[in-house]
Write a protein that holds these residues in place. Structure first.
Motif: not given
Length: 305
Positions: A94-118
């Motif tokens: 669980f710890a490994r999978r959850f760490a990877i999930l959190l990183i994917l969430i972080s990068i996904s939100i970063a992509l959204i931020f980049t798209y909105i604010y260029s």
């Protein structure tokens, strides 16, 4: 999932460390506002939504990859891991999978931020932060096991405030790069502090940390030196002429807090784990209080108090 399991997962996350990251992110944000950039709650909240899961992932991934090392360490207030996986190894997957999930969430939100604010700069910082967070302990890079843990942690002193700054401005510039120098120094102060209690366990577990190589007394000496250099760096920043609204005499005065705890730890330096851990319980909180005071001072500038 029963309540006890949920409590273990929360304990594994070591949420207390998130507060320090939030403070450093906020410092970067407030600096941007002081330098005549418009504050935006949307940018601030969405920006921190990138840092939060990335920072949280470190606790889960480190405990997973440090599983063997943590058998030799005793968890303390700030060091030794959470101890959850040692006592509950069934939570390792669980710890490994959850760490990877959190990183994917972080990068996904970063992509959204980049798209909105260029802001490509924001995305690049977020990617670098997640990269450093994962490979601090994870193979094949395993920074903490190859004598690079202190360098990667010091770099977080650049990454976290810069992420807050760029969340508001949309770009990196010399002002935030130079202002991050003291933060990099204090992150070095921090990582050496949290390595000190774990010397014996890290050595048995194969971690090639500064403290394993040079011992606790040398660690306290470098912490003391970092306190001096940190204070001096604020003095040097005052000569750049880039921060007209900031009184660096106040920042230097505030920096006396980690400096004095560094001096105290140096004068009381010891090779014994129990006594050394008590000294670390002064150095680490002094950094947290120091950053709180910087943020409060920046708020007084912004609101003309």
């Amino acid at each position: 999932m029963d309540l006890n399991r949920i409590k273990l997962i929360i304990k594994l996350g070591r949420f207390q460390f998130l507060f320090f990251g939030f403070l450093c992110f906020t410092t970067g944000t407030l600096l941007a506002v002081i330098l005549n950039n418009q504050f935006s709650w949307d940018r601030f909240i969405l920006g921190y939504a990138v840092l939060l899961p990335a920072h949280l992932s470190v606790s889960y991934s480190n405990d997973y990859w440090d599983f063997m090392v943590d058998h030799y360490n005793l968890p303390t207030r700030f060091t030794g891991g959470s101890g959850v996986l040692v006592e509950n190894p069934e939570l390792k997957p669980f710890a490994r999978r959850f760490a990877i999930l959190l990183i994917l969430i972080s990068i996904s939100i970063a992509l959204i931020f980049t798209y909105i604010y260029s802001s490509l700069a924001f995305l690049l910082i977020a990617l670098l932060g997640n990269f450093m967070a994962w490979y601090y302990s994870a193979p094949p890079l395993k920074f903490a096991y190859r004598g690079l843990g202190e360098i990667s942690t010091a770099l977080s002193g650049l990454i976290i405030p810069s992420l807050g700054y760029v969340a508001i401005t949309g770009f990196l510039d010399l002002k935030i790069l130079l202002f991050s120098v003291p933060f990099m120094i204090y992150m070095g102060f921090f990582i050496l502090s949290v390595e000190i209690p774990d010397l014996e366990g890290d050595k048995k577990g194969g971690k090639n940390t500064f403290i394993v190589k040079y011992g606790r007394k040398m660690g306290f000496a470098i912490i003391f030196l970092a306190g001096i250099v940190g204070t001096t760096s604020f003095l040097l920043l005052s000569f750049t002429g880039l921060y007209n609204n900031i009184n660096f005499q106040i920042l230097m005065l505030l920096s006396f807090l980690p400096l004095f705890t560094g001096v105290y730890a140096f004068t009381k330096r010891t090779s014994f784990m129990d006594k050394a851990t008590k000294l670390v319980n002064y150095t680490v909180p002094s950094l947290v209080i120091f950053i709180i005071l910087i943020d409060l001072y920046f708020l007084t500038i912004i609101f003309n108090i």
